[in-house]
Design a protein around this motif. Structure first.
Motif, PDB file in Angstrom:
ATOM      1  N   UNK A   2       0.825  -1.199   0.000  1.00  0.00           N
ATOM      2  CA  UNK A   2       0.000   0.000   0.000  1.00  0.00           C
ATOM      3  C   UNK A   2       0.864   1.256   0.000  1.00  0.00           C
ATOM      4  N   UNK A   3       0.228   2.390  -0.361  1.00  0.00           N
ATOM      5  CA  UNK A   3       0.956   3.654  -0.440  1.00  0.00           C
ATOM      6  C   UNK A   3       1.074   4.345   0.905  1.00  0.00           C
ATOM      7  N   UNK A   4       0.067   4.172   1.779  1.00  0.00           N
ATOM      8  CA  UNK A   4       0.111   4.839   3.077  1.00  0.00           C
ATOM      9  C   UNK A   4       1.249   4.281   3.926  1.00  0.00           C
ATOM     10  N   UNK A   5       1.986   5.150   4.623  1.00  0.00           N
ATOM     11  CA  UNK A   5       3.020   4.650   5.531  1.00  0.00           C
ATOM     12  C   UNK A   5       2.405   3.770   6.621  1.00  0.00           C
ATOM     13  N   UNK A   6       3.172   2.792   7.053  1.00  0.00           N
ATOM     14  CA  UNK A   6       2.703   1.839   8.060  1.00  0.00           C
ATOM     15  C   UNK A   6       3.549   1.965   9.323  1.00  0.00           C
ATOM     16  N   UNK A   7       2.887   2.048  10.463  1.00  0.00           N
ATOM     17  CA  UNK A   7       3.582   2.146  11.748  1.00  0.00           C
ATOM     18  C   UNK A   7       3.164   1.017  12.665  1.00  0.00           C
ATOM     19  N   UNK A   8       4.131   0.450  13.368  1.00  0.00           N
ATOM     20  CA  UNK A   8       3.859  -0.536  14.410  1.00  0.00           C
ATOM     21  C   UNK A   8       4.224   0.082  15.752  1.00  0.00           C
ATOM     22  N   UNK A  67       5.966 -14.056  14.218  1.00  0.00           N
ATOM     23  CA  UNK A  67       4.654 -14.133  13.576  1.00  0.00           C
ATOM     24  C   UNK A  67       4.163 -12.743  13.187  1.00  0.00           C
ATOM     25  N   UNK A  68       4.414 -11.755  14.061  1.00  0.00           N
ATOM     26  CA  UNK A  68       4.001 -10.385  13.761  1.00  0.00           C
ATOM     27  C   UNK A  68       4.756  -9.853  12.545  1.00  0.00           C
ATOM     28  N   UNK A  69       6.055 -10.116  12.480  1.00  0.00           N
ATOM     29  CA  UNK A  69       6.853  -9.654  11.340  1.00  0.00           C
ATOM     30  C   UNK A  69       6.385 -10.299  10.040  1.00  0.00           C
ATOM     31  N   UNK A  70       6.069 -11.584  10.097  1.00  0.00           N
ATOM     32  CA  UNK A  70       5.601 -12.284   8.906  1.00  0.00           C
ATOM     33  C   UNK A  70       4.259 -11.739   8.443  1.00  0.00           C
ATOM     34  N   UNK A  71       3.393 -11.439   9.388  1.00  0.00           N
ATOM     35  CA  UNK A  71       2.082 -10.890   9.029  1.00  0.00           C
ATOM     36  C   UNK A  71       2.241  -9.520   8.364  1.00  0.00           C
ATOM     37  N   UNK A  72       3.103  -8.679   8.924  1.00  0.00           N
ATOM     38  CA  UNK A  72       3.315  -7.349   8.345  1.00  0.00           C
ATOM     39  C   UNK A  72       3.872  -7.468   6.933  1.00  0.00           C
ATOM     40  N   UNK A  73       4.803  -8.391   6.740  1.00  0.00           N
ATOM     41  CA  UNK A  73       5.373  -8.573   5.408  1.00  0.00           C
ATOM     42  C   UNK A  73       4.306  -9.035   4.414  1.00  0.00           C
ATOM     43  N   UNK A  74       3.487  -9.967   4.818  1.00  0.00           N
ATOM     44  CA  UNK A  74       2.490 -10.510   3.885  1.00  0.00           C
ATOM     45  C   UNK A  74       1.390  -9.504   3.583  1.00  0.00           C
ATOM     46  N   UNK A  75       1.030  -8.653   4.559  1.00  0.00           N
ATOM     47  CA  UNK A  75      -0.078  -7.726   4.356  1.00  0.00           C
ATOM     48  C   UNK A  75       0.354  -6.366   3.815  1.00  0.00           C
ATOM     49  N   UNK A 134      13.617  -5.040  11.257  1.00  0.00           N
ATOM     50  CA  UNK A 134      14.576  -4.320  10.412  1.00  0.00           C
ATOM     51  C   UNK A 134      14.467  -4.660   8.922  1.00  0.00           C
ATOM     52  N   UNK A 135      14.306  -5.922   8.538  1.00  0.00           N
ATOM     53  CA  UNK A 135      14.150  -6.200   7.102  1.00  0.00           C
ATOM     54  C   UNK A 135      12.968  -5.460   6.495  1.00  0.00           C
ATOM     55  N   UNK A 136      11.899  -5.278   7.263  1.00  0.00           N
ATOM     56  CA  UNK A 136      10.724  -4.551   6.781  1.00  0.00           C
ATOM     57  C   UNK A 136      10.992  -3.052   6.736  1.00  0.00           C
ATOM     58  N   UNK A 137      11.721  -2.547   7.711  1.00  0.00           N
ATOM     59  CA  UNK A 137      12.078  -1.125   7.728  1.00  0.00           C
ATOM     60  C   UNK A 137      13.008  -0.778   6.573  1.00  0.00           C
ATOM     61  N   UNK A 138      13.854  -1.725   6.200  1.00  0.00           N
ATOM     62  CA  UNK A 138      14.760  -1.491   5.065  1.00  0.00           C
ATOM     63  C   UNK A 138      13.999  -1.392   3.743  1.00  0.00           C
ATOM     64  N   UNK A 139      12.795  -1.942   3.703  1.00  0.00           N
ATOM     65  CA  UNK A 139      11.966  -1.869   2.503  1.00  0.00           C
ATOM     66  C   UNK A 139      11.261  -0.521   2.373  1.00  0.00           C
ATOM     67  N   UNK A 140      11.227   0.251   3.459  1.00  0.00           N
ATOM     68  CA  UNK A 140      10.555   1.553   3.435  1.00  0.00           C
ATOM     69  C   UNK A 140      11.492   2.612   2.862  1.00  0.00           C
TER      70      UNK A 140
END
Length: 250
Positions: A2-8, A67-75, A134-140
Motif C-alpha cells: 500500500x501507499x500509506x506509511x505503516x507504523x507498528x 509471527x508479527x513480522x511475517x504478518x506485516x510482510x504478507x499484508x 529491520x528487514x521490513x524497515x529497510x523496505x521503506x
C-alpha cells in the motif's frame, strides 16, 4: 504494497502507546496496534482509526515477534515506523503504591528475578523486536525507529545531586532505560548509512499504570516527542535522546 506509511507501536492497547497510535493515525499512517492479548489490541484499534489493525505481539516471546513480522510482510510488504513503547516498571503485584515500588527497587534489597524481568521487556524485548522488523524497515523509503526512553535513565542527570528524581534511581526500571538509551545509540550508529533514523523519546512523568497513575503528565503530553521523532524528515536527527523541550543528556 500500500501507499500509506505503516507504523507498528508495541504495547499500544493502552496508555502512552495508545495515544501514540492515535496521533500517528491522525497524521495519515496505517497503525498496527501491538498488544500481548489480541482481544485488547482489537478493542484499542477500533478507537485508533478505521484502518488500524491489532497485532498480537509479546516482546518477550520470540515466536510472537516472528509471527508479527511475517504478518506485516504478507499484508503490507514494508514497515515505515517502529515505536518500541512496550515496557514495565516492575514485575511484582499490579497496583502497588509508588512508594512501595521505589522501596523494592533499592539496590541492596531488590529482587534479582524482578530486575531480570524488567530488563527482559525493556531491553531485550526492544532488541528482539527491532531485529525482527529491520528487514521490513529497510523496505521503506525512510524508516524510523523510536524507543521510549526516560530522563530517569539519564546517568548525567542522576549524577547531579539536585536532580529531583535521583532518589528513585534503583537497579531495575531506571537502569533498564539507561541500557535502552545505549541500544538506541548502537542501532543508530549501525543504521546511519541506510537512512533509517533511530532515536529515543522521553515522555516525562506521565500518568499510566506503570506508576500506578501517580504521574503528573497526561498521555497526550507523554506521546508528543515520540510522535515527532516518528515523523521527522531526512534532515532530522539520529542517535538522540530528547523530550518536548529538546535534547537530553545520556
Amino acid at each position: 504494497m500500500q501507499d500509506k506509511p505503516v507504523a507498528l507501536v508495541t504495547g499500544a492497547n493502552k496508555g502512552i502507546g495508545l495515544r501514540i497510535a492515535k496521533d500517528l493515525a491522525a497524521h495519515g499512517l496505517t497503525v498496527l496496534v501491538g498488544s500481548r492479548e489480541l482481544e485488547n489490541g482489537e478493542a484499542a484499534a477500533k478507537s485508533v482509526a478505521e484502518d488500524a489493525r491489532a497485532v498480537r505481539l509479546d516482546v518477550t516471546d520470540r515466536a510472537s515477534i516472528a509471527a508479527a513480522a511475517e504478518r506485516i510482510r504478507s499484508e503490507f510488504g514494508r514497515l515505515d515506523v517502529l515505536v518500541n513503547n512496550a515496557g514495565i516498571s516492575h514485575a511484582g503485584k499490579p497496583g502497588r503504591p509508588l512508594e512501595e515500588l521505589a522501596a523494592s527497587n533499592i539496590p541492596s534489597v531488590a529482587s534479582l528475578d524482578e530486575v531480570r524481568a524488567v530488563f527482559e521487556t525493556n531491553v531485550f524485548g526492544v532488541i528482539a523486536v527491532t531485529q525482527a522488523m529491520l528487514p521490513l524497515l529497510r523496505e521503506a523509503p525512510a524508516g524510523r525507529i523510536v524507543n521510549l526512553g526516560s530522563d530517569s535513565g539519564s546517568l548525567t542527570l542522576n549524577s547531579d545531586p539536585s536532580f529531583p528524581h535521583r532518589a528513585v534511581f534503583g537497579v531495575a526500571y531506571s537502569p533498564s532505560k539507561t541500557a535502552l538509551h545505549a541500544i538506541t545509540l548502537a542501532f543508530a550508529i549501525e543504521l546511519e548509512p541506510t537512512g533509517i533514523k533511530v532515536n529515543a523519546a522521553s515522555p516525562g512523568f506521565t500518568s499510566t499504570d506503570l506508576n500506578n497513575f501517580a504521574g503528573t503528565r497526561t498521555v497526550e503530553q507523554g506521546a508528543r516527542e515520540a510522535v515527532r521523532l516518528a515523523l521527522i524528515g531526512a534532515e532530522g536527527p539520529t542517535g538522540t535522546l530528547s523530550d518536548e523541550d529538546g535534547p537530553l543528556p545520556w
